[in-house]
Design a protein around this motif. Structure first.
Motif, PDB file in Angstrom:
ATOM      1  N   THR A 147     -57.651   3.446   7.228  1.00  0.00           N
ATOM      2  CA  THR A 147     -58.017   2.837   8.510  1.00  0.00           C
ATOM      3  C   THR A 147     -59.030   1.717   8.343  1.00  0.00           C
ATOM      4  N   ALA A 148     -59.783   1.719   7.241  1.00  0.00           N
ATOM      5  CA  ALA A 148     -60.859   0.739   7.006  1.00  0.00           C
ATOM      6  C   ALA A 148     -61.828   0.707   8.186  1.00  0.00           C
ATOM      7  N   ASP A 149     -62.111   1.881   8.759  1.00  0.00           N
ATOM      8  CA  ASP A 149     -62.939   1.971   9.957  1.00  0.00           C
ATOM      9  C   ASP A 149     -64.076   2.971   9.719  1.00  0.00           C
ATOM     10  N   PRO A 150     -65.209   2.529   9.178  1.00  0.00           N
ATOM     11  CA  PRO A 150     -66.317   3.440   8.909  1.00  0.00           C
ATOM     12  C   PRO A 150     -66.845   4.152  10.151  1.00  0.00           C
ATOM     13  N   ALA A 199     -65.616   3.448  -0.811  1.00  0.00           N
ATOM     14  CA  ALA A 199     -66.275   4.750  -0.750  1.00  0.00           C
ATOM     15  C   ALA A 199     -67.658   4.631  -0.121  1.00  0.00           C
ATOM     16  N   SER A 200     -68.391   3.570  -0.472  1.00  0.00           N
ATOM     17  CA  SER A 200     -69.726   3.368   0.093  1.00  0.00           C
ATOM     18  C   SER A 200     -69.663   3.183   1.605  1.00  0.00           C
ATOM     19  N   ALA A 201     -68.693   2.390   2.057  1.00  0.00           N
ATOM     20  CA  ALA A 201     -68.563   2.149   3.495  1.00  0.00           C
ATOM     21  C   ALA A 201     -68.267   3.448   4.240  1.00  0.00           C
ATOM     22  N   MET A 202     -67.436   4.302   3.639  1.00  0.00           N
ATOM     23  CA  MET A 202     -67.041   5.536   4.306  1.00  0.00           C
ATOM     24  C   MET A 202     -68.083   6.646   4.168  1.00  0.00           C
TER      25      MET A 202
END
Length: 232
Positions: A147-150, A199-202
């Motif tokens: 989703t690329a949605d943190p 991974a960092s963003a999530m």
């Protein structure tokens, strides 16, 4: 959230004192031990508690047992610091109420020991409170990473924390922030993606589970940023 109330300092202090008296223990002194004083600085409380602990107490606090290997009385006997319900490890019946009752049994036993040190109870709630029948289940990390949605991941973490907290549990062994690079690996689905940046963003899931401040709300649970070293 009956088990959750045991986590606050004042309540733990009161219940621990009551547990000591009902268990037949007589305090050596009339005043409250320094480590039970919620107004005292944390370093002072730690030093005071450590000075009262035996070697067995200290060793026990460093041990975590799976639930099936140590019931409440065994956990108290060996002064275990934490208990884990790993994948598929659940009480019978597997209901939210049974989980809360199980947690309370462990905590009552821990508080009835001479020092009354509460234990930490952990669970693998890795895409929702997935060990509990009827819990809300979300896509695993590989799907959420797509989703690329943190912010979505943060909100899912917060929703998961509410259901975990409702069963009394203190500690969630999530999120998994590994960086999987080989699709042939059997646990690739646990990774948000193949780049450290993703991974960092999530890791927003940590904020979702804990809130802006750990313990800042009744639904705050301890998160674990796990598996990022040598995993995948």
């Amino acid at each position: 959230m009956r088990g959750r109330r045991l986590r606050t300092s004042l309540t733990v202090t009161g219940l621990a004192a009551a547990a000591l008296l009902t268990a037949g223990f007589t305090p050596a002194v009339t005043e409250q031990p320094g480590y039970r004083d919620p107004a005292a600085p944390v370093p002072e409380r730690v030093q005071d508690l450590m000075s009262r602990m035996s070697l067995d107490d200290k060793l026990g606090q460093m041990v975590q047992s799976e639930r099936v290997a140590a019931g409440p009385q065994e956990a108290a006997q060996y002064r275990l610091g934490s208990v884990l319900s790993g994948g598929g490890s659940a009480p019978e019946p597997n209901t939210a109420e049974a989980w809360a009752d199980m947690y309370d049994e462990y905590q009552r036993a821990a508080l009835a020991t001479p020092l009354g040190i509460p234990l930490l109870y952990g669970v693998d709630a890795v895409h929702g409170h997935n060990n509990v029948h009827g819990a809300t289940i979300y896509p695993h990390n590989i799907g959420l990473g797509a989703t690329a949605d943190p912010d979505l991941v943060r909100r899912i973490g917060a929703a998961t924390a509410e259901e975990v907290a409702a069963t009394g549990i203190d500690w969630d062994f999530a999120p998994c922030l590994c960086v999987a690079r080989d699709d042939r690996w059997g646990r690739t689905y646990e990774s948000f993606g193949e780049t450290p940046q993703q991974a960092s963003a999530m890791s927003s899931a940590v904020t979702g589970l804990q809130g802006e401040r750990l313990g800042g709300s009744p639904s705050s649970v301890l998160a674990t940023a796990k598996h990022y070293v040598g995993d995948g």
